[in-house]
Design an enzyme around this catalytic site. Structure first.
Site, PDB file in Angstrom:
ATOM      1  N   LEU A 125      37.975 -73.948 -75.539  1.00  0.00           N
ATOM      2  CA  LEU A 125      38.571 -74.124 -76.861  1.00  0.00           C
ATOM      3  C   LEU A 125      39.382 -72.870 -77.125  1.00  0.00           C
ATOM      4  O   LEU A 125      38.911 -71.756 -76.849  1.00  0.00           O
ATOM      5  CB  LEU A 125      37.491 -74.277 -77.934  1.00  0.00           C
ATOM      6  CG  LEU A 125      36.956 -75.666 -78.263  1.00  0.00           C
ATOM      7  CD1 LEU A 125      35.850 -75.553 -79.310  1.00  0.00           C
ATOM      8  CD2 LEU A 125      38.034 -76.603 -78.749  1.00  0.00           C
ATOM      9  N   ASP A 126      40.578 -73.022 -77.675  1.00  0.00           N
ATOM     10  CA  ASP A 126      41.385 -71.852 -77.998  1.00  0.00           C
ATOM     11  C   ASP A 126      40.611 -70.914 -78.912  1.00  0.00           C
ATOM     12  O   ASP A 126      39.740 -71.338 -79.676  1.00  0.00           O
ATOM     13  CB  ASP A 126      42.677 -72.267 -78.718  1.00  0.00           C
ATOM     14  CG  ASP A 126      43.545 -73.177 -77.859  1.00  0.00           C
ATOM     15  OD1 ASP A 126      43.490 -73.030 -76.629  1.00  0.00           O
ATOM     16  OD2 ASP A 126      44.262 -74.011 -78.434  1.00  0.00           O
ATOM     17  N   ALA A 127      40.975 -69.640 -78.868  1.00  0.00           N
ATOM     18  CA  ALA A 127      40.314 -68.658 -79.733  1.00  0.00           C
ATOM     19  C   ALA A 127      40.452 -69.030 -81.203  1.00  0.00           C
ATOM     20  O   ALA A 127      39.550 -68.790 -82.007  1.00  0.00           O
ATOM     21  CB  ALA A 127      40.888 -67.263 -79.485  1.00  0.00           C
TER      22      ALA A 127
END
Length: 265
Positions: free
Chosen positions: A108-110
């Site tokens: 998951l993106d930051a």
């Protein structure tokens, strides 16, 4: 039979394939006393494989572990980060995070939040991240503006990214926030290209303002009001969840290590 070293380390639950490749590049893995390189193969029946000088094999691998984490914003979905940012393993007690071969399944993106699986099961990781299996992932997405039905239909059909269309997706409006000029969508994808939701929404003219994953296949982040995981919280998968997940992936069932209590973060 010889296999690539990163595949062996993943199958034995030592690390994900991506992480295993990093360990090999860093010179931390040896085969029969020789420092391994990417492309090195080993026969588990006759070769000695060591990580940081410690013998590793199917016999001494850690017990299977399956966790669901509610990833907070700003945390990166990796096992290490050269920039020194908080990683998902930092959210777990050292007794769980260290020495278990635990790694995140996919990313998951930051700046995204929500459901993220952590495991040391290499076969499960491989199938969950392989495009062949098309495991559905469900998201709640805030986008700027009010996308009309024509834009949603285009998203559902597929949008060209990097020269090829995305797979059909399920997209529906949950609510419109007129006070802040935005819309909340539920989006269900069966593929996971890099920042796919953000790129599609941007291309359609409705940039993402917030992205939260609520489910991975049959595994729900918040199955009920009594089972809400706060940001940074984690829990062990229930046997029924793991069975349903492995059935979708056509994997034989194994017992869940269930002696972990839910952690509230």
């Amino acid at each position: 039979m010889e296999e690539r070293l990163q595949k062996l380390l993943s199958r034995w639950g030592i690390a994900s394939r991506r992480r295993a490749e990093t360990l090999i590049r860093d010179g931390r893995v040896c085969v029969n006393g020789q420092t391994a390189e990417l492309g090195t193969k080993a026969d588990p029946e006759r070769d000695r494989v060591q990580l940081d000088g410690r013998l590793v094999s199917p016999q001494n691998r850690p017990a299977p572990l399956y966790l669901l984490l509610n990833k907070p914003i700003g945390v990166v979905s990796t096992c290490d980060d050269p920039q020194g940012r908080t990683i998902v393993l930092d959210l777990l007690p050292d007794a769980i995070a260290q020495g278990q071969g635990l790694h995140p399944v996919g990313r998951l993106d930051a700046d995204s939040t929500g459901a993220l699986l952590l495991t040391n099961d290499g076969d499960l990781t491989f199938r969950l991240t392989h495009p062949r299996y098309h495991i559905a992932k469900t998201y709640r997405v805030w986008v700027r503006g009010y996308p009309p039905e024509s834009a949603l239909k285009a998203w559902r059909r597929g949008v060209l990214l990097d020269g090829r269309p995305t797979l059909p997706a399920r997209v529906r409006v949950l609510k419109r926030d007129h006070a802040n000029g935005r819309t909340q969508l539920e989006t269900v994808l069966t593929e996971g290209r890099n920042r796919q939701i953000r790129r599609v929404a941007e291309q359609l003219g409705y940039p993402v303002e917030g992205l939260h994953r609520t489910a991975i296949g049959p595994v729900q982040l918040n199955a009920s009001a009594e089972e809400v995981l706060p940001p940074g919280g984690y829990r062990a998968l229930q046997p029924s969840e793991l069975k349903a997940l492995r059935t979708q992936l056509d994997l034989k069932s194994v017992l869940v290590r269930s002696n972990l209590k839910e952690h509230s973060g």
